[in-house]
Design a protein around this motif. Sequence first.
Motif, PDB file in Angstrom:
ATOM      1  N   ARG A 228      -5.527  12.007  -4.314  1.00  0.00           N
ATOM      2  CA  ARG A 228      -5.078  10.619  -4.139  1.00  0.00           C
ATOM      3  C   ARG A 228      -5.668   9.666  -5.165  1.00  0.00           C
ATOM      4  NH1 ARG A 228      -4.796   9.569   2.216  1.00  0.00           N
ATOM      5  NH2 ARG A 228      -7.021   9.373   1.965  1.00  0.00           N
ATOM      6  N   ALA A 229      -6.497  10.213  -6.065  1.00  0.00           N
ATOM      7  CA  ALA A 229      -7.217   9.331  -6.984  1.00  0.00           C
ATOM      8  C   ALA A 229      -6.296   8.696  -8.016  1.00  0.00           C
ATOM      9  CB  ALA A 229      -8.333  10.108  -7.673  1.00  0.00           C
ATOM     10  N   CYS A 230      -5.371   9.454  -8.542  1.00  0.00           N
ATOM     11  CA  CYS A 230      -4.536   8.950  -9.644  1.00  0.00           C
ATOM     12  C   CYS A 230      -3.143   8.530  -9.202  1.00  0.00           C
ATOM     13  CB  CYS A 230      -4.391  10.000 -10.725  1.00  0.00           C
ATOM     14  SG  CYS A 230      -5.949  10.526 -11.443  1.00  0.00           S
ATOM     15  N   HIS A 231      -2.661   9.103  -8.117  1.00  0.00           N
ATOM     16  CA  HIS A 231      -1.311   8.772  -7.632  1.00  0.00           C
ATOM     17  C   HIS A 231      -1.227   9.017  -6.136  1.00  0.00           C
ATOM     18  CE1 HIS A 231      -0.606  13.119  -7.665  1.00  0.00           C
ATOM     19  NE2 HIS A 231      -0.870  13.148  -8.972  1.00  0.00           N
ATOM     20  N   SER A 232      -0.201   8.457  -5.518  1.00  0.00           N
ATOM     21  CA  SER A 232      -0.007   8.657  -4.092  1.00  0.00           C
ATOM     22  C   SER A 232       0.482  10.085  -3.839  1.00  0.00           C
ATOM     23  CB  SER A 232       0.985   7.631  -3.550  1.00  0.00           C
ATOM     24  OG  SER A 232       2.079   7.482  -4.446  1.00  0.00           O
TER      25      SER A 232
ATOM     26  N   THR B 208       7.882   7.093  -5.369  1.00  0.00           N
ATOM     27  CA  THR B 208       6.429   7.132  -5.146  1.00  0.00           C
ATOM     28  C   THR B 208       5.895   5.706  -5.034  1.00  0.00           C
ATOM     29  OG1 THR B 208       5.831   7.096  -7.512  1.00  0.00           O
ATOM     30  CG2 THR B 208       6.153   9.259  -6.514  1.00  0.00           C
ATOM     31  N   SER B 209       4.826   5.555  -4.250  1.00  0.00           N
ATOM     32  CA  SER B 209       4.202   4.243  -4.058  1.00  0.00           C
ATOM     33  C   SER B 209       3.273   3.892  -5.210  1.00  0.00           C
ATOM     34  CB  SER B 209       3.358   4.230  -2.788  1.00  0.00           C
ATOM     35  OG  SER B 209       4.118   4.550  -1.658  1.00  0.00           O
ATOM     36  N   ARG B 210       2.530   4.911  -5.683  1.00  0.00           N
ATOM     37  CA  ARG B 210       1.486   4.667  -6.670  1.00  0.00           C
ATOM     38  C   ARG B 210       1.560   5.724  -7.757  1.00  0.00           C
ATOM     39  NH1 ARG B 210      -3.775   5.909  -5.885  1.00  0.00           N
ATOM     40  NH2 ARG B 210      -3.200   6.753  -3.885  1.00  0.00           N
TER      41      ARG B 210
ATOM     42  N   VAL C 134       0.263  23.635 -10.755  1.00  0.00           N
ATOM     43  CA  VAL C 134       0.121  22.183 -10.599  1.00  0.00           C
ATOM     44  C   VAL C 134      -1.353  21.803 -10.727  1.00  0.00           C
ATOM     45  CG1 VAL C 134       0.264  20.276  -8.938  1.00  0.00           C
ATOM     46  CG2 VAL C 134       2.220  21.835  -9.230  1.00  0.00           C
TER      47      VAL C 134
ATOM     48  N   VAL D 137      -4.945  18.923 -18.036  1.00  0.00           N
ATOM     49  CA  VAL D 137      -4.220  17.912 -18.819  1.00  0.00           C
ATOM     50  C   VAL D 137      -4.660  16.496 -18.448  1.00  0.00           C
ATOM     51  CG1 VAL D 137      -1.941  17.004 -19.407  1.00  0.00           C
ATOM     52  CG2 VAL D 137      -2.237  19.463 -19.048  1.00  0.00           C
ATOM     53  N   PHE D 138      -4.841  16.247 -17.145  1.00  0.00           N
ATOM     54  CA  PHE D 138      -5.121  14.873 -16.722  1.00  0.00           C
ATOM     55  C   PHE D 138      -6.593  14.645 -16.382  1.00  0.00           C
ATOM     56  CE2 PHE D 138      -0.470  15.178 -15.357  1.00  0.00           C
ATOM     57  CZ  PHE D 138      -0.029  14.592 -16.528  1.00  0.00           C
ATOM     58  N   GLY D 139      -7.378  15.710 -16.384  1.00  0.00           N
ATOM     59  CA  GLY D 139      -8.812  15.551 -16.201  1.00  0.00           C
ATOM     60  C   GLY D 139      -9.281  15.347 -14.773  1.00  0.00           C
ATOM     61  N   ALA D 140      -8.505  15.814 -13.804  1.00  0.00           N
ATOM     62  CA  ALA D 140      -8.950  15.744 -12.407  1.00  0.00           C
ATOM     63  C   ALA D 140     -10.205  16.587 -12.263  1.00  0.00           C
ATOM     64  CB  ALA D 140      -7.853  16.262 -11.482  1.00  0.00           C
TER      65      ALA D 140
ATOM     66  N   LYS E 233      -2.606  21.956 -14.254  1.00  0.00           N
ATOM     67  CA  LYS E 233      -2.158  20.809 -15.053  1.00  0.00           C
ATOM     68  C   LYS E 233      -2.973  19.559 -14.722  1.00  0.00           C
ATOM     69  CE  LYS E 233       1.969  18.076 -16.160  1.00  0.00           C
ATOM     70  NZ  LYS E 233       3.435  17.946 -16.028  1.00  0.00           N
TER      71      LYS E 233
ATOM     72  N   ASP F 174       2.963  11.110  -2.201  1.00  0.00           N
ATOM     73  CA  ASP F 174       4.414  11.362  -2.211  1.00  0.00           C
ATOM     74  C   ASP F 174       4.784  12.208  -3.430  1.00  0.00           C
ATOM     75  OD1 ASP F 174       3.785   9.083  -3.747  1.00  0.00           O
ATOM     76  OD2 ASP F 174       4.780   7.740  -2.328  1.00  0.00           O
ATOM     77  N   TYR F 175       3.929  12.162  -4.481  1.00  0.00           N
ATOM     78  CA  TYR F 175       4.126  13.045  -5.629  1.00  0.00           C
ATOM     79  C   TYR F 175       4.117  14.508  -5.198  1.00  0.00           C
ATOM     80  CZ  TYR F 175       4.600  11.010 -10.209  1.00  0.00           C
ATOM     81  OH  TYR F 175       5.120  10.439 -11.326  1.00  0.00           O
TER      82      TYR F 175
ATOM     83  N   PHE G 202      -8.100   6.227 -14.696  1.00  0.00           N
ATOM     84  CA  PHE G 202      -8.881   7.401 -15.091  1.00  0.00           C
ATOM     85  C   PHE G 202      -8.805   7.552 -16.605  1.00  0.00           C
ATOM     86  CE2 PHE G 202     -10.372  10.719 -12.074  1.00  0.00           C
ATOM     87  CZ  PHE G 202     -10.323   9.946 -10.938  1.00  0.00           C
TER      88      PHE G 202
ATOM     89  N   SER H 210      -9.406   9.939 -18.460  1.00  0.00           N
ATOM     90  CA  SER H 210      -8.904  11.238 -18.921  1.00  0.00           C
ATOM     91  C   SER H 210      -7.380  11.333 -18.850  1.00  0.00           C
ATOM     92  CB  SER H 210      -9.522  12.353 -18.084  1.00  0.00           C
ATOM     93  OG  SER H 210      -9.276  12.126 -16.713  1.00  0.00           O
ATOM     94  N   VAL H 211      -6.735  10.389 -18.165  1.00  0.00           N
ATOM     95  CA  VAL H 211      -5.269  10.410 -18.089  1.00  0.00           C
ATOM     96  C   VAL H 211      -4.706   9.761 -19.345  1.00  0.00           C
ATOM     97  CG1 VAL H 211      -3.257   9.536 -16.833  1.00  0.00           C
ATOM     98  CG2 VAL H 211      -5.232  10.386 -15.571  1.00  0.00           C
TER      99      VAL H 211
ATOM    100  N   PRO I 209       0.831  -1.216   0.000  1.00  0.00           N
ATOM    101  CA  PRO I 209       0.000   0.000   0.000  1.00  0.00           C
ATOM    102  C   PRO I 209       0.867   1.269   0.000  1.00  0.00           C
ATOM    103  CG  PRO I 209       0.060  -0.983   2.183  1.00  0.00           C
ATOM    104  CD  PRO I 209       0.785  -1.929   1.275  1.00  0.00           C
ATOM    105  N   ASP I 210       0.226   2.427  -0.151  1.00  0.00           N
ATOM    106  CA  ASP I 210       0.954   3.703  -0.113  1.00  0.00           C
ATOM    107  C   ASP I 210       1.792   3.788   1.159  1.00  0.00           C
ATOM    108  OD1 ASP I 210      -0.504   4.170  -2.366  1.00  0.00           O
ATOM    109  OD2 ASP I 210      -1.488   5.993  -1.635  1.00  0.00           O
TER     110      ASP I 210
END
Lengths: 102, 405
Positions: free
Chosen positions: A50-54, B58-60, A72, A79-82, A75, A56-57, B191, B193-194, A29-30
């Motif tokens: 937290r939906a697309c990445h942990s 990073t973890s994820r 940020v 770009v990523f559709g959040a 973007k 720590d980003y 996702f 959209s990504v 896990p994260d």
Amino acid sequence: MRRTLGIATLVLALPLAAAAQLKTITLPPDHPYGELKPGPGVEVTQRACRACHSTDYIVMQPRGDAKQWEAVLTKMIKVFGASISDEDAKAIVGYLSTVYGK
Amino acid sequence: MRSPRREFLRTVGGLGAIVVSAGLLARSPRALAQQADPILAGRPLVRYPEKTDLILLTSRPPQLETPMTYFDRAITPNDAFFVRYHTFPVPTSVDVGSWRLRVTGLVDRPLELSLADLKAKFSKAAVTAVAQCSGNSRGRFAPRVLGGEWGDGAMGNAEWVGVRLRDLLAAAGVRQGAVQATFEGLDKPAFPSVPHFVKSLDIRRVMDDPDVIVAYQMNGRELPMLNGFPARLVVPGWYSTYWVKNLSEIAVIDHVFEKFWMKPAYRIPDTPCGCVEPGTAPKNTVPISRMTVRSFIGTPANGARVVPGRPVTLKGIAFDGGYGVREVEVSDDSGVTWRRAQLGPDLGRYAFREWSAAWTPASAGDYTLMVRALNAIGESQGYEPLWNPAGYLRNVVERVTVHAG
């Protein structure tokens, strides 16, 4: 034989001698090192980021002012559709530029 | 204030998987070097499937960095090889029985190849080549830039065995009008959209280059899942952004592919150095491609202690974008004087070139050890880092500080 924790290689004998070979790993896990520090707006930031990445980003980035964090968010949204409302975006930029500010 | 050392022990201590006691770990050269590093201090060492202890980025998605102590030798072990993914989830399960590599698009005979087909129907090709993330060392940029804040361990060198990409394309029959081939893997973002990670290369580039291969073997074994099992693209000399992992589809197209991961991502300034004035934006950009010349000291580690008057062997690696390393030099006086290091075996022009140099600290005190390499076409490394907004192409002269006493 080298067998590392968390991998399984299964060999199933199939009728026509075609062997199905499955290699599977399990990811941890994260890691807590990426957890966001407490502060006003931490919950909404966690929810949105937290939906697309942990996260720590986020914590590994250089500290930055509102301009950095606005860029940020733009973007992530454009770009990523959040999907983040304007109101939440404002709260998130406020949180990031305070807790991870210059 | 919390000292970096305490922070390190705390993060490492929080990891149940590590059996070595924190005290022992803290004294090892690897741990000392990590604590002494402003970018890596505080990042935990983690152990992932098929992997040894690596530094977590990073973890994820999972992203893992190789500790510098592995760069005192030419071959990077599979379990120590860095991991870089762009989107989540990543492939965690592959059935080799049903996995197929498809070659589609502008071809006469679309192909669907099993791993057994790759091994039996095409001649075997081998190349020893360095995979390095475009953003390796991004954390060192000044002014800092956003992105994966890597130290210097997003690189590794392995012997790759597989089939030539041009043999696959020839078997499929590339049609008139083909311009590029695109490459995608099994990683598909949750996702929609990504943007899905898809890369492209010019058809001419891959047909001309027998060293571009689809590799199913890494250092004599199958690829670890996180390094691209069951097969990945290997583009020797070019940054590993092109080395698509868990490869599943190659499509021949009649145009230049310009989706997200080719444009605007992974671009460098269209200037001879690939750099701009720090803090400024480039006017024009081009896709990143060939790697710059770099060299590193693998041992002694940064922050290590040595004994005055006692000889030490400096060891490390050097590489470039495929011309081959001609010479490596070291300095123990911050670059005032340089002397030649001894080069190790030549594993080919795309590989890490091992080097070593005997060195004796004359007296007690701190020493700054530096290394620089020269390649076969006269390219070298500078004292001043070059800058670009994405944090790519870093190749400044590297240094480690050791304490004699």
